[in-house]
Design an enzyme around this catalytic site. Sequence first.
Site, PDB file in Angstrom:
ATOM      1  N   ASN A  10      20.899 -19.605  25.128  1.00 50.36           N
ATOM      2  CA  ASN A  10      21.663 -19.109  26.269  1.00 50.36           C
ATOM      3  C   ASN A  10      21.566 -20.169  27.361  1.00 50.36           C
ATOM      4  O   ASN A  10      20.503 -20.368  27.959  1.00 50.36           O
ATOM      5  CB  ASN A  10      21.110 -17.771  26.771  1.00 50.36           C
ATOM      6  CG  ASN A  10      21.878 -17.252  27.991  1.00 50.36           C
ATOM      7  OD1 ASN A  10      22.309 -18.025  28.840  1.00 50.36           O
ATOM      8  ND2 ASN A  10      22.032 -15.945  28.086  1.00 50.36           N
ATOM      9  N   ASN A  12      23.314 -20.351  30.210  1.00 46.64           N
ATOM     10  CA  ASN A  12      23.571 -19.894  31.587  1.00 46.64           C
ATOM     11  C   ASN A  12      24.588 -20.805  32.284  1.00 46.64           C
ATOM     12  O   ASN A  12      24.373 -21.285  33.381  1.00 46.64           O
ATOM     13  CB  ASN A  12      22.259 -19.812  32.379  1.00 46.64           C
ATOM     14  CG  ASN A  12      22.421 -19.072  33.704  1.00 46.64           C
ATOM     15  OD1 ASN A  12      23.412 -18.379  33.922  1.00 46.64           O
ATOM     16  ND2 ASN A  12      21.461 -19.230  34.591  1.00 46.64           N
ATOM     17  N   GLU A  38      26.480 -17.368  26.806  1.00 49.04           N
ATOM     18  CA  GLU A  38      26.756 -17.377  28.250  1.00 49.04           C
ATOM     19  C   GLU A  38      27.329 -18.723  28.687  1.00 49.04           C
ATOM     20  O   GLU A  38      26.817 -19.383  29.589  1.00 49.04           O
ATOM     21  CB  GLU A  38      25.507 -16.999  29.068  1.00 49.04           C
ATOM     22  CG  GLU A  38      25.882 -16.394  30.397  1.00 49.04           C
ATOM     23  CD  GLU A  38      24.713 -15.825  31.204  1.00 49.04           C
ATOM     24  OE1 GLU A  38      24.979 -15.374  32.329  1.00 49.04           O
ATOM     25  OE2 GLU A  38      23.565 -15.818  30.729  1.00 49.04           O
ATOM     26  N   ASP A 151      21.141 -13.868  22.635  1.00 48.99           N
ATOM     27  CA  ASP A 151      20.440 -13.209  23.732  1.00 48.99           C
ATOM     28  C   ASP A 151      20.680 -11.711  23.589  1.00 48.99           C
ATOM     29  O   ASP A 151      21.781 -11.225  23.834  1.00 48.99           O
ATOM     30  CB  ASP A 151      20.976 -13.744  25.062  1.00 48.99           C
ATOM     31  CG  ASP A 151      20.375 -13.044  26.274  1.00 48.99           C
ATOM     32  OD1 ASP A 151      19.518 -12.163  26.094  1.00 48.99           O
ATOM     33  OD2 ASP A 151      20.780 -13.388  27.400  1.00 48.99           O
ATOM     34  N   ASN A 153      19.020  -9.406  25.280  1.00 46.04           N
ATOM     35  CA  ASN A 153      18.817  -8.798  26.593  1.00 46.04           C
ATOM     36  C   ASN A 153      17.864  -7.613  26.573  1.00 46.04           C
ATOM     37  O   ASN A 153      17.910  -6.755  27.452  1.00 46.04           O
ATOM     38  CB  ASN A 153      20.164  -8.413  27.238  1.00 46.04           C
ATOM     39  CG  ASN A 153      20.602  -9.440  28.271  1.00 46.04           C
ATOM     40  OD1 ASN A 153      19.809  -9.865  29.103  1.00 46.04           O
ATOM     41  ND2 ASN A 153      21.858  -9.855  28.201  1.00 46.04           N
ATOM     42  N   ASP A 247      17.766 -20.839  32.479  1.00 52.42           N
ATOM     43  CA  ASP A 247      16.652 -19.909  32.658  1.00 52.42           C
ATOM     44  C   ASP A 247      16.136 -19.383  31.318  1.00 52.42           C
ATOM     45  O   ASP A 247      15.100 -18.728  31.253  1.00 52.42           O
ATOM     46  CB  ASP A 247      17.018 -18.756  33.602  1.00 52.42           C
ATOM     47  CG  ASP A 247      18.304 -18.039  33.224  1.00 52.42           C
ATOM     48  OD1 ASP A 247      19.044 -18.513  32.349  1.00 52.42           O
ATOM     49  OD2 ASP A 247      18.584 -16.978  33.826  1.00 52.42           O
ATOM     50  N   HIS A 248      16.874 -19.677  30.234  1.00 49.10           N
ATOM     51  CA  HIS A 248      16.417 -19.425  28.868  1.00 49.10           C
ATOM     52  C   HIS A 248      16.047 -20.757  28.232  1.00 49.10           C
ATOM     53  O   HIS A 248      16.575 -21.805  28.610  1.00 49.10           O
ATOM     54  CB  HIS A 248      17.533 -18.819  28.008  1.00 49.10           C
ATOM     55  CG  HIS A 248      18.015 -17.472  28.441  1.00 49.10           C
ATOM     56  ND1 HIS A 248      17.785 -16.334  27.700  1.00 49.10           N
ATOM     57  CD2 HIS A 248      18.748 -17.083  29.514  1.00 49.10           C
ATOM     58  CE1 HIS A 248      18.352 -15.300  28.296  1.00 49.10           C
ATOM     59  NE2 HIS A 248      18.940 -15.724  29.400  1.00 49.10           N
TER      60      HIS A 248
END
Length: 257
Positions: A10, A12, A38, A151, A153, A247-248
Site C-alpha cells: 500500500n 498511499n 491505494e 491491505d 484494514n 505509512d505501510h
Amino acid sequence: MTKMNIISWNVNGIRAVQKKGFVEWLQKEQPDILCVQETKAQKQQLKDELINIDGYNSYFSSAERKGYSGVAIYSKNEPESIRCGFGIEKFDREGRTLIADYGDFVLFNTYFPNGKASSERLDYKMEFYDAFLEYADTLKGKGRKLIICGDVNTAHREIDLARPKENEKVSGFLPEEREWIDKLLSHGYVDTFRHFNKEPEQYTWWSMRTRARERNVGWRIDYFYASENAMGNITDSYIMPDVTGSDHCPIGLELDI
C-alpha cells in the site's frame, strides 16, 4: 519448479511514492509481480514512467473518484486474463480489486475498505468482505489455487497490533472485523505470514501522526492469504519494514511453481 517472488505494498499515493524513488526501488528489487494498493490516481493522471516500467506489464483499476483508492499490478509475465472487481457496481466503482489469472494460480490484489469514517463505511466494509469471500470461494470451489494480497484494514489478533486494549472499539480491530478474518480462515485460507512467523511486534502500518514507526507502535493489516491447496507451493512469507516511502511497508511471498 520455477521460483517466484510477489510483493504487495500500500503506497498511499503512487504519485507521491514515485517522488521517493518507487521506480528505482522496483527495478532494484525485481519481484516477478508487484501488487500496489491505494494508488490514489486514474491511469490518465500517471506519467509514462509509472505505466511503462522496463521489464514489466502494468494493469490498473481506478476509482471513479479522483485521488481515491485504486490498485495496480506490475508483472514480468503477462497473466492469462485480468479483471477489475467482482462484477458488483457499488464495489467496483471504487477500483479496489484486480484479479489476475496466471494459470497455476489466481492472484487477488485488493485494497479492502476502511471502516473508520462512519457507521455507513463500516457497513460497506463488511459487505465488501462478504462479496469478496463469496467470489473467492467460487473460484476455490472449482479447484483453483488462490493467492490473495493487499491491505485488509483489520488486524486479526492481539499479536497483530501494538496497542490491542486501546483499540478494541476502533474500526480495524472491532470484533465483527476480526470475526470475518476467522471466517476467511475457516473457509480454507491461510494467513501465510503467521504460517511461517509467530513472533510479536511484526507490523505493516504505522500512524504518521505520532512518529509511531520510529517506536514500532504499529498494526499488521497487510496480508498474503493463500488457499490451502496452494500452500504446498509457498516457501516463505515476510514483511519488509525497512522500506520507507509510505505509512505501510511492503510484504513479500515466495513460491515454487
